[in-house]
Design a protein around this motif. Structure first.
Motif, PDB file in Angstrom:
ATOM      1  N   TYR A   1       0.829  -1.201   0.305  1.00  0.00           N
ATOM      2  CA  TYR A   1      -0.119  -0.150   0.083  1.00  0.00           C
ATOM      3  C   TYR A   1       0.707   1.253  -0.028  1.00  0.00           C
ATOM      4  CZ  TYR A   1      -3.629   3.202   0.832  1.00  0.00           C
ATOM      5  OH  TYR A   1      -4.934   4.234   1.022  1.00  0.00           O
ATOM      6  N   ALA A   2       1.960   1.299   0.596  1.00  0.00           N
ATOM      7  CA  ALA A   2       2.747   2.406   1.013  1.00  0.00           C
ATOM      8  C   ALA A   2       3.508   2.438  -0.336  1.00  0.00           C
ATOM      9  CB  ALA A   2       3.807   2.360   1.940  1.00  0.00           C
TER      10      ALA A   2
ATOM     11  N   VAL B   1       0.816   4.390  -2.517  1.00  0.00           N
ATOM     12  CA  VAL B   1      -0.088   5.395  -2.136  1.00  0.00           C
ATOM     13  C   VAL B   1      -0.701   6.447  -3.129  1.00  0.00           C
ATOM     14  CG1 VAL B   1       1.857   6.763  -1.293  1.00  0.00           C
ATOM     15  CG2 VAL B   1      -0.456   6.665   0.194  1.00  0.00           C
ATOM     16  N   GLN B   2       0.284   7.067  -3.895  1.00  0.00           N
ATOM     17  CA  GLN B   2      -0.069   7.948  -4.882  1.00  0.00           C
ATOM     18  C   GLN B   2      -1.057   7.333  -5.714  1.00  0.00           C
ATOM     19  OE1 GLN B   2       0.798  11.169  -5.174  1.00  0.00           O
ATOM     20  NE2 GLN B   2      -0.556  11.290  -6.770  1.00  0.00           N
TER      21      GLN B   2
ATOM     22  N   HIS C   1      -3.246   5.082  -5.091  1.00  0.00           N
ATOM     23  CA  HIS C   1      -4.687   5.023  -4.130  1.00  0.00           C
ATOM     24  C   HIS C   1      -5.034   6.130  -3.684  1.00  0.00           C
ATOM     25  CE1 HIS C   1      -4.225   0.620  -3.716  1.00  0.00           C
ATOM     26  NE2 HIS C   1      -2.721   0.649  -3.062  1.00  0.00           N
TER      27      HIS C   1
END
Length: 495
Positions: free
Chosen positions: A452-453, A456-457, A459
């Motif tokens: 996820y990290a 992140v952009q 998402h």
């Protein structure tokens, strides 16, 4: 009132329906949320798992429950992953039957549910220990009922972290030829010997290779019929090897045991608790070393049943306090010189455990020199030397490898060691039955958070673009503006 004990077993079909219902009630697996990516015209897997034994299956299931696509690659034929139906020789597991193993908190996925659905409650209560091959049957069912994607016959030739493009490349030999697989993260679920290999003392080199084996080798014990066998060691694998040789018709079996007594108490079992299972990771380094070193020094005793399996044979001899000094091959027999005298043997089985050695595995050559082990950074207390612990990988919170020199091997942190050698960093949550679910969920949570990290952009942009309304504007009627004249009069009349 009907006695439930008399009810016939519901059968596997009913249990499988229960599994499906439980997962539906829990809304599992979660919907895939990792963006699909490709590189060099090839799809990139979010996670590739090397090894389809218990640890690999549990890791794959935990990741998929969290909505992370993961696939397993194993060199064995389907249904023969791990040691249970190949090199393991015990009659039963040593773990208590009620342990939930890789069930990931789902009652219908436990061995007990699988067993009772076929044989009933009375049979469960009569069961002492789980038969080894029955445990393998359960793991085969676990794979099938969860529809876990396992690619069999896929031998890993090289694991190549590619820091520049954020992937790890697997070079594979498959039934259809060479294959390259790209993955954002790779999990090494390669078993007890999977970060090195069997440990064999140097004295074995003085013997012809066809006159000795390690207890983990795929040895045909039928060839030992009529022969004088020596087994070096007194642990579980030593007893299982000795018993198998005796049952295969060996003329005699001498267990050559350095200690003056066989360990009696399983200290690891005494230390087991949810506190240690979840807390070991967060202990100071000196306490981690102290606990694991103590358990290593005390050693795990062989199971009582395995020991009795040997001692019931009149031609089995337990030679205690029997330190081996040297071995020699005379041309027609092995002479083992010990502190108790000379043994004349035809074949020797070394039940001497495993070693952690990245350089012993050719598939790890692209990164082996860069892996930071505990011995690279931790100075253990005086008198607590322990080669196994020194060689253990120094892992991060998601079982990820860490480099000796920061930045020297970009992408190394995308490789996760989910096997027994992770025990010094994480505790025994990645190779044994008791806490394998805890380890698998810890691994899956760690990898999920990193995925996820990293995205992140993407998402956030997806969040911004999300436009599914929950309110449509027809849920209310706008009020008319208040009468301005009435409002002024009301104000003038106010005291």
């Amino acid at each position: 009132m009907n006695d439930d004990r008399q009810l016939p077993p519901a059968g596997l079909a009913a249990l499988e329906a229960r599994v499906r219902q439980d997962l539906a009630w829990l809304d599992l697996p979660a919907k895939d949320w990792v963006p699909e990516t490709a590189l060099e015209g090839e799809p990139v897997l979010p996670v590739a798992i090397i090894g389809g034994g218990m640890s690999g299956l549990a890791a794959c299931a935990a990741l998929r429950f969290m909505g992370v696509p993961a696939e397993i690659f194993d060199q064995s034929p389907a249904g023969f992953e791990g040691p249970w139906a190949t090199t393991a020789r015990m009659e039963t597991l040593r773990s208590p039957k009620q342990l939930t193993g890789p069930a990931l908190g789902k009652p219908a996925l436990t061995f007990r549910a699988w067993f009772e659905s076929q044989f009933g409650l009375e049979a469960w209560e009569a069961l002492d220990k789980i038969p080894r091959l029955q445990w393998m049957d359960y793991l085969r069912w676990y794979r099938q009922v969860l529809a876990l994607p396992v690619h069999n016959g896929h031998k890993v030739l090289a694991v190549r972290p590619r820091g520049a493009d954020g992937v790890v490349q697997l070079d594979l030999q498959t039934p259809d030829g060479a294959r390259k697989v790209l993955a954002r993260h790779v999990v090494l679920a390669t078993g007890r010997d999977g970060l090195g290999g069997a440990y064999v003392p140097e004295m074995a080199r003085s013997l012809p290779r066809d006159r000795w084996a390690h207890s983990s080798d795929s040895t045909d014990y039928a060839q030992l019929a009529g022969k004088r066998i020596g087994v070096v060691g007194a642990g579980a694998s030593a007893m299982d090897s000795a018993a198998t040789a005796l049952e295969s018709g060996a003329a005699s079996v001498d267990l050559l045991i350095r200690r003056s007594d066989i360990p009696r108490v399983n200290k690891g079992k005494g230390a087991g608790s949810p506190g240690l299972t979840h807390g070991h990771l967060h202990l100071p380094d000196d306490w981690k070393w102290k606990i694991r070193h103590y358990i290593n020094v005390q050693q795990v005793p062989p199971p009582r049943g395995s020991t009795l399996r040997v001692s019931r044979h009149a031609n089995a001899r337990f030679n205690l306090g029997c330190a081996i000094e040297r071995m020699e091959w005379t041309g027609d027999e092995i002479r083992v010189h010990t502190s108790k005298g000379v043994f004349h043997l035809d074949f020797v089985v070394f039940s001497t455990g495993f070693r952690i050695d990245w350089n012993a595995r050719s598939e790890f050559a692209p990164f082996a020199a860069h892996v930071r082990n505990w011995g690279d950074r931790f100075r253990h207390p005086e008198g607590e030397d322990d080669q196994e612990l020194s060689d253990s990988p120094d892992l991060g919170p998601a079982f990820e490898l860490q480099p000796k020199i920061p930045g020297a091997c970009p992408g190394l942190e995308r490789i996760h060691a989910f096997s027994y050698p992770a025990a010094l960093t994480h505790g025994t949550v990645s190779g044994d039955i008791p806490a394998i679910s805890v380890g698998a969920e810890r691994l899956a949570q760690g990898i999920s958070s990193r995925l996820y990290a990293e995205d992140v952009q993407w998402h956030f942009e997806k969040l911004q673009a999300f436009s599914d309304p929950e309110v449509f504007g027809d849920e209310w009627t706008p009020a008319e503006p208040p009468d301005q004249t009435a409002a002024l009069l009301d104000k003038a009349d106010a005291p």
